[in-house]
Design a protein around this motif. Structure first.
Motif, PDB file in Angstrom:
ATOM      1  N   ALA A  58       0.792  -1.310   0.140  1.00  0.00           N
ATOM      2  CA  ALA A  58      -0.042  -0.019  -0.057  1.00  0.00           C
ATOM      3  C   ALA A  58       0.823   1.296   0.105  1.00  0.00           C
ATOM      4  N   MET A  59       1.927   1.166   0.815  1.00  0.00           N
ATOM      5  CA  MET A  59       2.672   2.315   0.639  1.00  0.00           C
ATOM      6  C   MET A  59       3.484   2.654  -0.484  1.00  0.00           C
ATOM      7  N   ALA A  60       4.010   1.348  -1.068  1.00  0.00           N
ATOM      8  CA  ALA A  60       4.665   1.630  -2.341  1.00  0.00           C
ATOM      9  C   ALA A  60       3.633   2.236  -3.415  1.00  0.00           C
ATOM     10  N   VAL A  61       2.510   1.636  -3.573  1.00  0.00           N
ATOM     11  CA  VAL A  61       1.572   2.205  -4.356  1.00  0.00           C
ATOM     12  C   VAL A  61       1.283   3.765  -3.964  1.00  0.00           C
ATOM     13  N   LEU A  62       1.057   4.040  -2.858  1.00  0.00           N
ATOM     14  CA  LEU A  62       0.969   5.586  -2.557  1.00  0.00           C
ATOM     15  C   LEU A  62       2.056   6.183  -3.052  1.00  0.00           C
ATOM     16  N   ALA A  63       3.301   5.815  -2.723  1.00  0.00           N
ATOM     17  CA  ALA A  63       4.672   6.513  -3.204  1.00  0.00           C
ATOM     18  C   ALA A  63       4.537   6.822  -4.748  1.00  0.00           C
ATOM     19  N   PHE A  64       4.132   5.562  -5.423  1.00  0.00           N
ATOM     20  CA  PHE A  64       4.058   5.751  -6.910  1.00  0.00           C
ATOM     21  C   PHE A  64       2.945   6.808  -7.275  1.00  0.00           C
ATOM     22  N   SER A  65       1.953   6.651  -6.712  1.00  0.00           N
ATOM     23  CA  SER A  65       0.776   7.523  -7.169  1.00  0.00           C
ATOM     24  C   SER A  65       0.627   8.643  -6.550  1.00  0.00           C
ATOM     25  N   VAL A  66       1.575   9.335  -5.963  1.00  0.00           N
ATOM     26  CA  VAL A  66       1.400  10.561  -5.189  1.00  0.00           C
ATOM     27  C   VAL A  66       1.321  11.736  -6.603  1.00  0.00           C
ATOM     28  N   SER A  67       0.378  12.479  -6.619  1.00  0.00           N
ATOM     29  CA  SER A  67       0.303  13.439  -7.754  1.00  0.00           C
ATOM     30  C   SER A  67       0.355  14.713  -6.882  1.00  0.00           C
ATOM     31  N   PRO A  68       0.610  15.837  -7.861  1.00  0.00           N
ATOM     32  CA  PRO A  68       0.496  17.127  -7.449  1.00  0.00           C
ATOM     33  C   PRO A  68      -0.910  17.415  -6.881  1.00  0.00           C
ATOM     34  N   ALA A  69      -1.916  16.971  -7.635  1.00  0.00           N
ATOM     35  CA  ALA A  69      -3.281  17.211  -7.300  1.00  0.00           C
ATOM     36  C   ALA A  69      -3.526  16.596  -5.636  1.00  0.00           C
ATOM     37  N   LEU A  70      -2.887  15.499  -5.532  1.00  0.00           N
ATOM     38  CA  LEU A  70      -3.223  14.887  -4.094  1.00  0.00           C
ATOM     39  C   LEU A  70      -2.460  15.717  -2.978  1.00  0.00           C
ATOM     40  N   ALA A  71      -1.279  15.992  -3.617  1.00  0.00           N
ATOM     41  CA  ALA A  71      -0.436  16.893  -2.683  1.00  0.00           C
ATOM     42  C   ALA A  71      -0.699  18.390  -2.394  1.00  0.00           C
ATOM     43  N   GLU A  72      -1.748  18.647  -3.074  1.00  0.00           N
ATOM     44  CA  GLU A  72      -2.101  20.173  -3.088  1.00  0.00           C
ATOM     45  C   GLU A  72      -2.914  20.333  -1.948  1.00  0.00           C
ATOM     46  N   GLY A  73      -2.651  21.458  -1.286  1.00  0.00           N
ATOM     47  CA  GLY A  73      -3.172  21.857   0.018  1.00  0.00           C
ATOM     48  C   GLY A  73      -2.817  21.062   1.106  1.00  0.00           C
ATOM     49  N   THR A  74      -1.518  20.336   1.104  1.00  0.00           N
ATOM     50  CA  THR A  74      -1.046  19.899   2.529  1.00  0.00           C
ATOM     51  C   THR A  74       0.069  20.654   2.856  1.00  0.00           C
ATOM     52  N   GLY A  75       0.520  21.607   1.750  1.00  0.00           N
ATOM     53  CA  GLY A  75       1.857  22.285   2.259  1.00  0.00           C
ATOM     54  C   GLY A  75       3.156  21.522   1.806  1.00  0.00           C
ATOM     55  N   TYR A  76       2.855  20.272   1.462  1.00  0.00           N
ATOM     56  CA  TYR A  76       4.113  19.516   0.989  1.00  0.00           C
ATOM     57  C   TYR A  76       4.014  19.113  -0.597  1.00  0.00           C
ATOM     58  N   SER A  77       5.284  19.102  -1.108  1.00  0.00           N
ATOM     59  CA  SER A  77       5.234  18.788  -2.398  1.00  0.00           C
ATOM     60  C   SER A  77       5.356  17.369  -2.809  1.00  0.00           C
ATOM     61  N   PRO A  78       4.788  16.832  -3.678  1.00  0.00           N
ATOM     62  CA  PRO A  78       4.711  15.480  -4.106  1.00  0.00           C
ATOM     63  C   PRO A  78       5.858  14.706  -3.888  1.00  0.00           C
ATOM     64  N   ALA A  79       7.176  15.527  -4.235  1.00  0.00           N
ATOM     65  CA  ALA A  79       8.363  14.960  -4.012  1.00  0.00           C
ATOM     66  C   ALA A  79       8.724  14.456  -2.648  1.00  0.00           C
ATOM     67  N   GLN A  80       8.192  15.292  -1.764  1.00  0.00           N
ATOM     68  CA  GLN A  80       8.467  15.199  -0.331  1.00  0.00           C
ATOM     69  C   GLN A  80       7.570  13.876   0.173  1.00  0.00           C
ATOM     70  N   TRP A  81       6.324  14.107  -0.267  1.00  0.00           N
ATOM     71  CA  TRP A  81       5.360  12.828   0.063  1.00  0.00           C
ATOM     72  C   TRP A  81       6.070  11.598  -0.433  1.00  0.00           C
ATOM     73  N   ARG A  82       6.680  11.518  -1.698  1.00  0.00           N
ATOM     74  CA  ARG A  82       7.442  10.342  -2.171  1.00  0.00           C
ATOM     75  C   ARG A  82       8.170   9.939  -1.131  1.00  0.00           C
ATOM     76  N   ASP A  83       9.222  10.827  -0.971  1.00  0.00           N
ATOM     77  CA  ASP A  83      10.299  10.689   0.058  1.00  0.00           C
ATOM     78  C   ASP A  83       9.828   9.950   1.426  1.00  0.00           C
ATOM     79  N   PHE A  84       8.837  10.710   1.880  1.00  0.00           N
ATOM     80  CA  PHE A  84       8.052  10.314   3.491  1.00  0.00           C
ATOM     81  C   PHE A  84       7.743   8.652   2.912  1.00  0.00           C
ATOM     82  N   PHE A  85       6.788   8.465   1.986  1.00  0.00           N
ATOM     83  CA  PHE A  85       6.629   6.876   1.838  1.00  0.00           C
ATOM     84  C   PHE A  85       7.902   6.125   1.590  1.00  0.00           C
ATOM     85  N   TRP A  86       8.939   6.561   1.151  1.00  0.00           N
ATOM     86  CA  TRP A  86       9.899   5.636   0.831  1.00  0.00           C
ATOM     87  C   TRP A  86      10.713   5.477   2.233  1.00  0.00           C
ATOM     88  N   ARG A  87      10.841   6.371   2.946  1.00  0.00           N
ATOM     89  CA  ARG A  87      11.521   6.289   4.247  1.00  0.00           C
ATOM     90  C   ARG A  87      10.761   5.414   5.023  1.00  0.00           C
TER      91      ARG A  87
END
Lengths: 179, 205
Positions: free
Chosen positions: B23-52
């Motif tokens: 699930a986390m791998a899917v989330l890391a690959f599927s984080v899109s700018p639209a998903l990240a919008e309004g969270t204050g973090y960029s999609p790259a930051q979210w992917r980094d978080f999921f990978w960590r």
């Protein structure tokens, strides 16, 4: 020892005297010789003492006997005493002889002691009473002794009859002492 | 091949963990700018978080996989050791209880023995006391008897001495009295009395 020997010598002389029927005379001569010797003083001591040679004592005795004119038996008896060294026993021998003589004569000698004077009649009565009691004639020497206070003390040989007040008081004292 | 075995094992034994990883791998690959919008973090930051997060989970899984047996063995060994220790201690406790019971029994016996000894001592003491008292009484009686005898003897002696003294005094006074007052006629009468007495005596011969 002295008494026994004296008695034996006296007995021997008395036996000879009885045989000779001269025991009274021998007794008187022996007693008289002793009285003279005693009165003479030193000569008696010389005869009795072993310190003087026997010859000296013998010569002295012979000299006295020559003067005394005693019976031959009495003279020989005195010579025997000197020879046996028993001259010192002479007084005891005289007394023993007198006792034998008194026994032979039924006589007993003694002493009567009174606190006060005893007159002749009383003395004669007393001698008579004592003679009746003892069964012999009694010859006594009377002595006066105020210490007995009163009464009479008669001594006849070994017998003593004490009728003195002193004796009565002593008995009373003993009686009081034991109650 | 090892990794495949590891993945296979995780997939079989820990399906939930495997699911979470996927699930986390899917989330890391599927984080899109639209998903990240309004969270204050960029999609790259979210992917980094999921990978960590996947990395952490994998690390934890590896640790679990690698340390599970030795740690389990350690704890099993420890548990066994503790069990043995407990068993040993229980045995010791039991032994000590038994010893305690024995000692308590012995103590009880000692107590009774002590009581018996004390009772014996008391009996001996009472007997000795009675003996001493009886002996003292006997001695006291003897002393009293002797004292009484001595007193009686002293009394007799004193009485006799007094009587003797009285007698001697009486005799002395009587002697003085008689000696001072006796008269010649008294002497004569006494002499006569003596003769009368001699006459009355039975003859000796």
């Amino acid at each position: 020892m002295r008494g026994v020997l004296a008695k034996r010598y006296a007995q021997a002389l008395f036996s000879i005297g009885l045989d000779d029927q001269a025991h009274e005379a021998y007794g008187q001569e022996l007693a008289g010789f002793w009285a003279s010797l005693k009165a003479a003083g030193q000569i008696g001591q010389v005869l009795s003492s072993q310190a003087y040679p026997k010859e000296v004592r013998s010569q002295a005795l012979e000299a006295i006997l020559a003067q005394a004119k005693l019976a031959r038996v009495v003279g020989d008896f005195l010579r025997l005493l000197l020879l046996k060294g028993r001259f010192g026993f002479l007084e005891a021998i005289v007394q023993a002889y007198q006792k034998l003589l008194d026994d032979k004569n039924g006589l007993i000698r003694g002493t009567v002691t009174t606190a006060g004077p005893l007159d002749d009649s009383q003395l004669a009565a007393l001698k008579s009473a004592l003679g009746a009691y003892i069964g012999r004639r009694v010859e006594v020497t009377v002595k006066s002794d105020p210490a007995i206070i009163g009464g009479v003390v008669a001594q006849l040989g070994d017998l003593v009859l004490d009728g003195s007040l002193r004796a009565k008081l002593n008995r009373l004292g003993r009686l009081l002492g034991t109650t | 091949m090892g990794l495949a075995f590891f993945g296979d094992t995780i997939m079989r034994k820990f399906p939930f963990l495997f699911g979470a990883l996927v699930a986390m791998a899917v989330l890391a690959f599927s984080v899109s700018p639209a998903l990240a919008e309004g969270t204050g973090y960029s999609p790259a930051q979210w992917r980094d978080f999921f990978w960590r997060a996947i990395n952490f989970v994998v690390f934890v899984g590896l640790l679990f996989f690698l340390l599970r047996k030795p740690v389990g063995a350690f704890f099993r060994g420890r548990r066994d050791n503790i069990a043995r220790t407990i068993e040993y201690l229980e045995t010791q406790t039991k032994n000590l209880e038994e010893q305690n019971e024995v000692m308590r029994r012995q103590l009880s016996e000692l107590t009774s023995e002590r009581e018996a000894i004390l009772a014996q001592y008391e009996r001996d003491g009472a007997r000795e006391r009675d003996r001493i008292v009886a002996e003292a009484q006997k001695t006291a009686d003897l002393i009293i008897q002797r004292t009484e005898a001595a007193m009686a003897q002293e009394l007799v002696v004193a009485r006799r001495a007094l009587a003797t003294e009285t007698g001697e005094l009486a005799v002395k006074l009587a002697t003085e009295l008689i000696a001072n007052n006796i008269q010649p006629e008294d002497q004569s009468r006494l002499n006569h009395e003596f003769m009368e007495r001699v006459i009355r005596l039975p003859a000796r011969h």
